[in-house]
Structures are given as C-alpha cells and as structure tokens.
Design an enzyme around this catalytic site. Structure first.
Site, PDB file in Angstrom:
ATOM      1  N   ASP A  13      -6.326   5.429  -4.220  1.00 18.41           N
ATOM      2  CA  ASP A  13      -6.321   4.316  -3.271  1.00 18.41           C
ATOM      3  C   ASP A  13      -5.187   3.408  -3.723  1.00 18.41           C
ATOM      4  O   ASP A  13      -5.324   2.704  -4.723  1.00 18.41           O
ATOM      5  CB  ASP A  13      -7.673   3.584  -3.279  1.00 18.41           C
ATOM      6  CG  ASP A  13      -7.779   2.643  -2.079  1.00 18.41           C
ATOM      7  OD1 ASP A  13      -8.912   2.314  -1.676  1.00 18.41           O
ATOM      8  OD2 ASP A  13      -6.713   2.249  -1.552  1.00 18.41           O
ATOM      9  N   HIS A  71     -18.272  -5.596   4.820  1.00 20.90           N
ATOM     10  CA  HIS A  71     -18.277  -4.363   4.029  1.00 20.90           C
ATOM     11  C   HIS A  71     -19.621  -4.053   3.398  1.00 20.90           C
ATOM     12  O   HIS A  71     -19.782  -3.012   2.772  1.00 20.90           O
ATOM     13  CB  HIS A  71     -17.222  -4.447   2.931  1.00 20.90           C
ATOM     14  CG  HIS A  71     -15.824  -4.385   3.456  1.00 20.90           C
ATOM     15  ND1 HIS A  71     -14.730  -4.465   2.657  1.00 20.90           N
ATOM     16  CD2 HIS A  71     -15.344  -4.239   4.718  1.00 20.90           C
ATOM     17  CE1 HIS A  71     -13.621  -4.375   3.376  1.00 20.90           C
ATOM     18  NE2 HIS A  71     -13.977  -4.245   4.632  1.00 20.90           N
ATOM     19  N   ILE A 119      -3.788   0.645  -2.704  1.00 27.84           N
ATOM     20  CA  ILE A 119      -4.329  -0.712  -2.856  1.00 27.84           C
ATOM     21  C   ILE A 119      -5.758  -0.657  -2.331  1.00 27.84           C
ATOM     22  O   ILE A 119      -5.983  -0.453  -1.130  1.00 27.84           O
ATOM     23  CB  ILE A 119      -3.538  -1.791  -2.086  1.00 27.84           C
ATOM     24  CG1 ILE A 119      -2.157  -2.008  -2.695  1.00 27.84           C
ATOM     25  CG2 ILE A 119      -4.329  -3.109  -2.104  1.00 27.84           C
ATOM     26  CD1 ILE A 119      -1.390  -3.185  -2.135  1.00 27.84           C
ATOM     27  N   ASP A 120      -6.692  -0.781  -3.244  1.00 28.56           N
ATOM     28  CA  ASP A 120      -8.090  -0.870  -2.823  1.00 28.56           C
ATOM     29  C   ASP A 120      -8.404  -2.360  -2.683  1.00 28.56           C
ATOM     30  O   ASP A 120      -8.158  -3.132  -3.591  1.00 28.56           O
ATOM     31  CB  ASP A 120      -8.998  -0.226  -3.862  1.00 28.56           C
ATOM     32  CG  ASP A 120     -10.432  -0.229  -3.370  1.00 28.56           C
ATOM     33  OD1 ASP A 120     -10.646   0.075  -2.168  1.00 28.56           O
ATOM     34  OD2 ASP A 120     -11.347  -0.553  -4.125  1.00 28.56           O
ATOM     35  N   ASP A 179       0.853  -1.202   0.000  1.00 28.05           N
ATOM     36  CA  ASP A 179       0.000   0.000   0.000  1.00 28.05           C
ATOM     37  C   ASP A 179       0.892   1.256   0.000  1.00 28.05           C
ATOM     38  O   ASP A 179       0.705   2.183  -0.780  1.00 28.05           O
ATOM     39  CB  ASP A 179      -0.889   0.053   1.256  1.00 28.05           C
ATOM     40  CG  ASP A 179      -1.918  -1.082   1.348  1.00 28.05           C
ATOM     41  OD1 ASP A 179      -1.524  -2.228   1.634  1.00 28.05           O
ATOM     42  OD2 ASP A 179      -3.108  -0.809   1.127  1.00 28.05           O
ATOM     43  N   THR A 226      -7.344  -4.097   0.369  1.00 22.54           N
ATOM     44  CA  THR A 226      -6.124  -4.639   1.020  1.00 22.54           C
ATOM     45  C   THR A 226      -6.394  -6.024   1.599  1.00 22.54           C
ATOM     46  O   THR A 226      -5.538  -6.906   1.559  1.00 22.54           O
ATOM     47  CB  THR A 226      -5.648  -3.672   2.119  1.00 22.54           C
ATOM     48  OG1 THR A 226      -5.403  -2.390   1.537  1.00 22.54           O
ATOM     49  CG2 THR A 226      -4.395  -4.161   2.798  1.00 22.54           C
ATOM     50  N   SER A 266     -12.619  -5.053  -3.763  1.00 23.51           N
ATOM     51  CA  SER A 266     -12.105  -3.838  -4.410  1.00 23.51           C
ATOM     52  C   SER A 266     -12.899  -3.307  -5.586  1.00 23.51           C
ATOM     53  O   SER A 266     -13.894  -3.899  -6.019  1.00 23.51           O
ATOM     54  CB  SER A 266     -10.658  -4.098  -4.905  1.00 23.51           C
ATOM     55  OG  SER A 266     -10.679  -4.721  -6.183  1.00 23.51           O
ATOM     56  N   ASP A 317     -12.256   5.361  -2.694  1.00 18.44           N
ATOM     57  CA  ASP A 317     -12.841   4.028  -2.880  1.00 18.44           C
ATOM     58  C   ASP A 317     -13.790   3.962  -4.067  1.00 18.44           C
ATOM     59  O   ASP A 317     -14.245   2.866  -4.410  1.00 18.44           O
ATOM     60  CB  ASP A 317     -13.601   3.598  -1.623  1.00 18.44           C
ATOM     61  CG  ASP A 317     -12.688   2.859  -0.653  1.00 18.44           C
ATOM     62  OD1 ASP A 317     -12.977   2.820   0.548  1.00 18.44           O
ATOM     63  OD2 ASP A 317     -11.662   2.328  -1.112  1.00 18.44           O
ATOM     64  N   GLU A 360      -5.164   7.544   0.438  1.00 19.49           N
ATOM     65  CA  GLU A 360      -5.584   6.851   1.673  1.00 19.49           C
ATOM     66  C   GLU A 360      -4.511   6.815   2.751  1.00 19.49           C
ATOM     67  O   GLU A 360      -4.816   6.994   3.930  1.00 19.49           O
ATOM     68  CB  GLU A 360      -6.004   5.411   1.348  1.00 19.49           C
ATOM     69  CG  GLU A 360      -6.383   4.621   2.608  1.00 19.49           C
ATOM     70  CD  GLU A 360      -6.912   3.242   2.352  1.00 19.49           C
ATOM     71  OE1 GLU A 360      -6.940   2.785   1.196  1.00 19.49           O
ATOM     72  OE2 GLU A 360      -7.322   2.590   3.334  1.00 19.49           O
TER      73      GLU A 360
END
Ligand SMILES: Nc1ncnc2c1ncn2[C@@H]1O[C@H](COP(=O)(O)O)[C@@H](O)[C@H]1OP(=O)(O)O
Ligand SMILES: [Mg+2]
Ligand SMILES: [Mg+2]
Ligand SMILES: [Mg+2]
Length: 358
Positions: free
Chosen positions: A140, A239, A142-143, A53, A145, A263, A292, A78
């Site tokens: 982002d 989520h 790494i969207d 990230d 993670t 993601s 995001d 982020e």
C-alpha cells in the site's frame, strides 16, 4: 533458495524492503509538506489518490527490483497507471516523474532517471493477483491517503507473502512520534517524528527512525484488564462502525476514549504498546484488501500480539488481492483477545437480532 549460514530468514528481502519504504517516505514527506489541490485526484471508487501514492509505488518497485535480483518479481499493490494514461493526466504524470527523479537524485543510491513511460510501467508492476503459491510483495504505497491529504497520519506498508503466508512486513510512518503516540495531540514535546516498524517471521518486531537509527525490539502491552485498555480505531468515521465499536467497548468495560488515527500506523503503535486494542468494522459490503493489513498484522504478531477476524480466525492473505475474512478485524495482546472476541460476538448477535425483522 539457500542463504549464507547465520543469516536470519529473509534478511536480504527485509533489508531491501526497509530501503524501499524509507526512500518512498522521503518522497511522501516532500509532497505532504507542500501539497496542492492539483496533486490530489479522485479514483473511480471515489477514494483519493495523490502524486505521492503513485511516486511511492514507483520507488518501492524500483528499489526492490534493484536490490533483489534473484527469482521473478511479483507485487500486489493498490495503484495502477490507468488514470495516468488518460487525456488530461499529462501534468500529473509530469509531476510524478519529477518527484521520483528528484528523490532518486537526492538519495544517490542509483544513478538513474526515469522516463514517463518507465514511471507508468513501474506503477503497473503491482498488478499481480498474489495467491497461495510463490512469492509476492504486497504494497500500500500510502495507506491512509485521507490522513495524508489532511496532514495527519499515514503509512507506507510493504509485506512479503511466501506460499500464502506473510513472512515479513515494513511500516513507514513519517508522522508518528518516534517514541509514543501519547502525544498525538501534536503537543510540541520536541518529540522526534517518523518511525519505521519491521518484522520477519520468527524474528520479532523492531522500530527505528526513518533515517536508520539502530533498531529496537518492540512488544505489545501486557494489560490484561479491559478496564485499563485503550483502543485505536479509524480516524475516518466512514471506515468503521463507531456505534458498533462503542457498544463493544462498553461490554468490555473499557474506560478510555478511542484514539482515532488513520492507516496501519495503528498496528505499529499497538505493536510497541502505545495502546491495547485495534479493531475495525467497516460498513457492510466493504471488501478488505490484503495491502491494508499484511504489513501491520505481522508487525503486531511478531511483537507478541494476535490478529484475528471477528470469528477468531487468522487473516487469510492467500486468496488474491482481497482478504478472505469474516466481519471485522481485531488486533490485541494474548491476554485480552478472548474477552474482546466474546464481546464482539455478543455485539454482532445483538446487532443481527436488532436489525432482523421481528
Ligand atoms: N470506505 C472504506 N472503508 C474502510 N476502509 C477504506 C474505505 N475506503 C478506503 N479504505 C482503506 O482502508 C483503510 C482505512 O483505514 P483507516 O481508516 O484506518 O486509515 C485505508 O487504508 C484506506 O485505504 P487507502 O487510504 O490506502 O486508500
Ligand atoms: Mg486508496
Ligand atoms: Mg490502504
Ligand atoms: Mg493506499
């Protein structure tokens, strides 16, 4: 800012963004192939962050600054360097520095090697609050993670906000099959993996391989009957409220089971027609961030789709680091959006009635 005649809008910025995301993807693939526990940290908000990230955010910041030399640089990203400046973080900072410099050396575009201090400063170029005026990159690094750590799907998501509007987006999805997500089950179809989605306002959406094959135009599917629609939702149960989305799917008459992947790769898969709907209803109180959704949303809208909140409003990226939106996000084609919104709004009403004291 004037541009050479014949060049589509934001051509230089789009080229720089693609180069940045593709380089960051190389670092992420290296880490995911050999990830070890010490590469993974937990942040104050209990979500994971890895050396990739941070490394991805450094490389995107560096490439954008190298490739776009006009105007001031502002980025809403982020990650920040706070945890890396604490005692005990020396080893992870060392690992990030090595990863970034190794990736830069292998790539060869820039004859540069970064010190640890330069690594920390590059991460902190992402502290902008964004907002309704001026230009801001939105990243982002790494969207997904959690998907990355699990060896699943993730995306490097980079967008450009200009006067409060998302004007370009790039999604690097190293683990997404290049052709279609129909074989997400990992069945070895010999499918090439890795997809780079890109879109600029008014110019449509494209996909190409991460090593730069010629881009191909993409468009959302044309399914107009929910009974034939499949839908994407988060891999992580935490989520999105699955009982809620299950009740919406039932109301709509959707037959197919959900395709659950991490993601914004879901936005890319939707934009090329692999599925008909992507929706997301995080638990009460979760605040959506602009990184995001900025890149994923323009890839879908430029592929002919629509992205709305549960009230049917467009997403508003001009209000800073967080999205100003009503409950939930829905992305689908123009044919299905009215019936999806209707079912969502009915389900919200029933949920409110069910939870309100009698
Ligand atoms: N509790 C949460 N609810 C919803 N989204 C979350 C939550 N925690 C982190 N996220 C972020 O929202 C996205 C979840 O989307 P998905 O489940 O579709 O992958 C991820 O990008 C993740 O960001 P990140 O992975 O960049 O930290
Ligand atoms: Mg995160
Ligand atoms: Mg994210
Ligand atoms: Mg992230």
């Amino acid at each position: 800012m004037s541009r050479p005649a014949g060049n589509p809008p934001y051509a230089a910025e789009l080229g720089a963004a693609k180069k940045a995301v593709a380089l960051a993807a190389r670092l992420c693939q290296t880490v995911q192939r050999e990830i070890v526990q010490s590469d993974i940290q937990s942040k104050a908000d209990k979500t994971p962050v890895t050396v990739a990230d941070y490394g991805s955010q450094v490389l995107v910041s560096l490439v954008l600054n190298k490739e776009i030399t006009s105007g001031s640089f502002s980025m809403v990203a982020e990650e920040d360097s706070e945890d890396l400046r604490k005692d005990g973080a020396e080893e992870i900072l060392e690992r990030i520095t090595d990863l970034v410099n190794k990736t830069l050396a292998e790539d060869g575009s820039y004859n540069i090697s970064l010190s640890k201090e330069a690594i920390l400063s590059a991460i902190d170029t992402g502290k902008s609050e964004g907002g309704p005026s001026g230009r801001h990159w939105v990243l982002d690094p790494i969207d997904g993670t959690k998907g990355f750590v699990r060896g699943g799907q993730y995306a490097i998501a980079l967008a450009l906000l200009d006067e409060g509007r998302v004007v370009l987006g790039v999604l690097g999805c190293p683990n997404l099959p290049f052709t279609s997500t129909s074989n997400l089950s990992g069945s070895s179809s010999g499918d090439q993996t890795g997809a780079l989605f890109s879109a600029a306002i008014g110019c449509g959406a494209e996909v190409q391989s991460l090593d730069g094959s010629p881009p191909q135009k993409i468009s959302v599917c044309t399914i107009d009957n929910p009974a034939n629609a499949s839908f994407f939702e988060s891999y992580e149960g935490a989520h999105t409220m699955r009982d809620f989305t299950g009740s919406v799917a039932e109301k709509l008459g959707v037959q197919a089971p959900p395709v659950r992947i991490d993601s914004q790769a879901k936005y890319g898969a939707l934009a090329r027609g692999d599925g008909a709907i992507y929706w997301r209803f995080p638990h009460e109180g979760y605040r959506e961030t602009i990184w995001d959704h900025a890149a994923g949303s323009i890839v879908v809208t430029e592929a002919g789709g629509v992205v709305k909140d549960a009230s049917g409003n467009d997403l508003d990226f001009s209000k800073g680091r967080f999205l100003d939106r009503d409950t939930g996000i829905i992305a689908t084609n123009k044919q299905l959006m009215p019936s999806v919104l209707k079912s969502v709004q009915e389900a919200i009403k029933e949920k409110k009635l069910a939870s309100s004291p009698l």
